[in-house]
Write a protein that holds these residues in place. Structure first.
Motif, PDB file in Angstrom:
ATOM      1  N   GLY A 129       2.812  21.501  -4.316  1.00  0.00           N
ATOM      2  CA  GLY A 129       3.703  22.409  -3.589  1.00  0.00           C
ATOM      3  C   GLY A 129       3.762  23.783  -4.211  1.00  0.00           C
ATOM      4  N   THR A 130       3.801  23.834  -5.550  1.00  0.00           N
ATOM      5  CA  THR A 130       3.822  25.130  -6.240  1.00  0.00           C
ATOM      6  C   THR A 130       2.562  25.917  -5.948  1.00  0.00           C
ATOM      7  OG1 THR A 130       5.178  24.224  -8.031  1.00  0.00           O
ATOM      8  CG2 THR A 130       3.987  26.262  -8.485  1.00  0.00           C
ATOM      9  N   THR A 131       1.412  25.237  -5.963  1.00  0.00           N
ATOM     10  CA  THR A 131       0.140  25.898  -5.661  1.00  0.00           C
ATOM     11  C   THR A 131       0.136  26.464  -4.248  1.00  0.00           C
ATOM     12  OG1 THR A 131      -1.015  24.400  -7.158  1.00  0.00           O
ATOM     13  CG2 THR A 131      -2.359  25.600  -5.571  1.00  0.00           C
ATOM     14  N   LEU A 132       0.634  25.679  -3.295  1.00  0.00           N
ATOM     15  CA  LEU A 132       0.662  26.145  -1.906  1.00  0.00           C
ATOM     16  C   LEU A 132       1.597  27.332  -1.737  1.00  0.00           C
ATOM     17  CD1 LEU A 132       0.718  22.737   0.034  1.00  0.00           C
ATOM     18  CD2 LEU A 132      -1.175  24.362  -0.141  1.00  0.00           C
ATOM     19  N   VAL A 133       2.763  27.272  -2.389  1.00  0.00           N
ATOM     20  CA  VAL A 133       3.726  28.370  -2.269  1.00  0.00           C
ATOM     21  C   VAL A 133       3.158  29.660  -2.854  1.00  0.00           C
ATOM     22  CG1 VAL A 133       5.957  29.227  -3.083  1.00  0.00           C
ATOM     23  CG2 VAL A 133       5.767  26.909  -2.184  1.00  0.00           C
ATOM     24  N   VAL A 134       2.515  29.547  -4.021  1.00  0.00           N
ATOM     25  CA  VAL A 134       1.941  30.737  -4.658  1.00  0.00           C
ATOM     26  C   VAL A 134       0.821  31.320  -3.810  1.00  0.00           C
ATOM     27  CG1 VAL A 134       0.619  31.547  -6.642  1.00  0.00           C
ATOM     28  CG2 VAL A 134       2.607  30.086  -6.988  1.00  0.00           C
ATOM     29  N   SER A 135      -0.015  30.454  -3.252  1.00  0.00           N
ATOM     30  CA  SER A 135      -1.156  30.938  -2.470  1.00  0.00           C
ATOM     31  C   SER A 135      -0.726  31.518  -1.121  1.00  0.00           C
ATOM     32  CB  SER A 135      -2.165  29.812  -2.245  1.00  0.00           C
ATOM     33  OG  SER A 135      -1.576  28.761  -1.501  1.00  0.00           O
ATOM     34  N   VAL A 172      11.017  33.452   5.452  1.00  0.00           N
ATOM     35  CA  VAL A 172      12.363  33.234   4.914  1.00  0.00           C
ATOM     36  C   VAL A 172      13.298  34.387   5.269  1.00  0.00           C
ATOM     37  CG1 VAL A 172      13.687  33.129   2.776  1.00  0.00           C
ATOM     38  CG2 VAL A 172      11.686  31.674   3.062  1.00  0.00           C
ATOM     39  N   VAL A 173      12.820  35.628   5.104  1.00  0.00           N
ATOM     40  CA  VAL A 173      13.705  36.770   5.358  1.00  0.00           C
ATOM     41  C   VAL A 173      13.934  36.989   6.855  1.00  0.00           C
ATOM     42  CG1 VAL A 173      13.035  37.911   3.225  1.00  0.00           C
ATOM     43  CG2 VAL A 173      11.805  38.453   5.331  1.00  0.00           C
ATOM     44  N   ARG A 174      13.070  36.458   7.708  1.00  0.00           N
ATOM     45  CA  ARG A 174      13.225  36.668   9.148  1.00  0.00           C
ATOM     46  C   ARG A 174      13.904  35.501   9.856  1.00  0.00           C
ATOM     47  NH1 ARG A 174       7.164  39.235  10.121  1.00  0.00           N
ATOM     48  NH2 ARG A 174       7.607  41.255   9.170  1.00  0.00           N
ATOM     49  N   HIS A 175      13.814  34.304   9.291  1.00  0.00           N
ATOM     50  CA  HIS A 175      14.388  33.122   9.936  1.00  0.00           C
ATOM     51  C   HIS A 175      15.163  32.319   8.894  1.00  0.00           C
ATOM     52  CE1 HIS A 175      11.696  34.064  13.272  1.00  0.00           C
ATOM     53  NE2 HIS A 175      10.684  34.046  12.425  1.00  0.00           N
ATOM     54  N   TRP A 176      16.497  32.286   9.019  1.00  0.00           N
ATOM     55  CA  TRP A 176      17.333  31.619   8.036  1.00  0.00           C
ATOM     56  C   TRP A 176      17.029  30.133   7.948  1.00  0.00           C
ATOM     57  CZ3 TRP A 176      20.277  27.542   9.601  1.00  0.00           C
ATOM     58  CH2 TRP A 176      20.534  27.422  10.972  1.00  0.00           C
ATOM     59  N   TRP A 177      16.625  29.518   9.088  1.00  0.00           N
ATOM     60  CA  TRP A 177      16.393  28.076   9.088  1.00  0.00           C
ATOM     61  C   TRP A 177      15.173  27.691   8.257  1.00  0.00           C
ATOM     62  CZ3 TRP A 177      11.656  26.894  11.098  1.00  0.00           C
ATOM     63  CH2 TRP A 177      11.086  27.819  11.989  1.00  0.00           C
ATOM     64  N   THR A 217      15.929  21.784   1.714  1.00  0.00           N
ATOM     65  CA  THR A 217      16.341  20.388   1.928  1.00  0.00           C
ATOM     66  C   THR A 217      15.177  19.402   2.038  1.00  0.00           C
ATOM     67  OG1 THR A 217      16.445  20.818   4.320  1.00  0.00           O
ATOM     68  CG2 THR A 217      18.479  21.070   3.055  1.00  0.00           C
ATOM     69  N   LEU A 218      14.091  19.788   2.694  1.00  0.00           N
ATOM     70  CA  LEU A 218      12.989  18.852   2.898  1.00  0.00           C
ATOM     71  C   LEU A 218      12.380  18.334   1.596  1.00  0.00           C
ATOM     72  CD1 LEU A 218      11.072  20.175   6.040  1.00  0.00           C
ATOM     73  CD2 LEU A 218      12.563  18.188   5.832  1.00  0.00           C
TER      74      LEU A 218
END
Length: 242
Positions: free
Chosen positions: A121-127, A136-141, A148-149
């Motif tokens: 997950g960290t690798t995917l988030v960084v990439s 995230v900044v455009r859609h609060w959900w 939560t997931l």
């Protein structure tokens, strides 16, 4: 949360979208402040709205900064620090529980799977840092799902993978957990003490383009480095009292 840019002649939603797009594209704070002050001066003099004069805020930001964003290093640093803190908290709590029961710390298949999922997950988030930050900044959900997931997934994996892979003595596990917590806290404090890149308008603009920090933001910045140690102590107290 409203972003105060001290630009009364610019629509607040336009100024916020413009600022966020420039930030996501890696533009420095002084350059952003100057751009906001320029838009504010034009709107104050002409009487036009920012949208009438400059069009869509994201499109105008792209005109000013066509270069690619460079946000990934900051995201990588924060994720690494959080991973250290989370690992230290879990290991310390497991060691405290094992010490109270007179047993050894059991590393289960679920724990091993969660560690692998965290790395992936960290690798995917960084990439995909830029795309995720935009969402995230455009859609609060999106932020809600992102918070939560993973928790639901990790809990499910831990419950299903209860088979013990190997065991570790409580004291070495406790020392390792505290060391990880200390490392995470030290990195957080060092990052917090590093001079950032605030959005500041040019001299002579009367403060236009300068973004002020609210009390909540300042409080979170002070508490943030100590989050994992505090959570560890709070969650360990019931284990010690049992």
């Amino acid at each position: 949360m409203k972003i105060e840019t001290h630009t009364p002649h610019i629509e607040p939603d336009w100024a916020e979208a413009f600022l966020l797009e420039l930030r996501l594209r890696g533009v420095g704070g002084q350059r952003i402040g100057a751009a906001l002050a320029e838009v504010e001066a034009h709107c104050a003099e002409s009487g036009e709205s920012a949208r009438e004069a400059f069009g869509d805020p994201a499109a105008y930001a792209v005109e000013l900064a066509p270069a690619r964003s460079v946000v990934a290093p900051d995201v990588r640093r924060e994720l690494g620090t959080s991973a250290l803190g989370l690992g230290g908290m879990l290991l310390t709590l497991a060691a405290v529980g094992a010490w109270q029961s007179g047993a050894r710390v059991e590393v289960t298949a679920g724990i091993a799977a969660v560690l692998v999922l965290v790395l992936v997950g960290t690798t995917l988030v960084v990439s995909r840092a830029e795309q995720l930050l935009r969402a995230v900044v455009r859609h609060w959900w999106v932020a809600m799902l992102g918070a939560t997931l993973p928790i639901v997934l990790f809990v499910g994996v831990l419950l299903l993978g209860r088979q013990t892979v190997f065991t570790v003595a409580a004291m070495p596990a406790f020392v390792a957990g505290v060391a990880l917590l200390a490392g995470s806290t030290a990195r957080s404090i060092r990052t917090a003490d590093t001079v950032g890149d605030p959005v500041v308008g040019p001299e002579g603009a009367g403060g236009a383009g300068t973004v002020g920090e609210d009390r909540v933001t300042r409080a979170l910045e002070r508490v943030g480095p100590w989050l994992f140690p505090v959570l560890t102590v709070v969650m360990a107290l019931p284990l010690l009292l049992i």
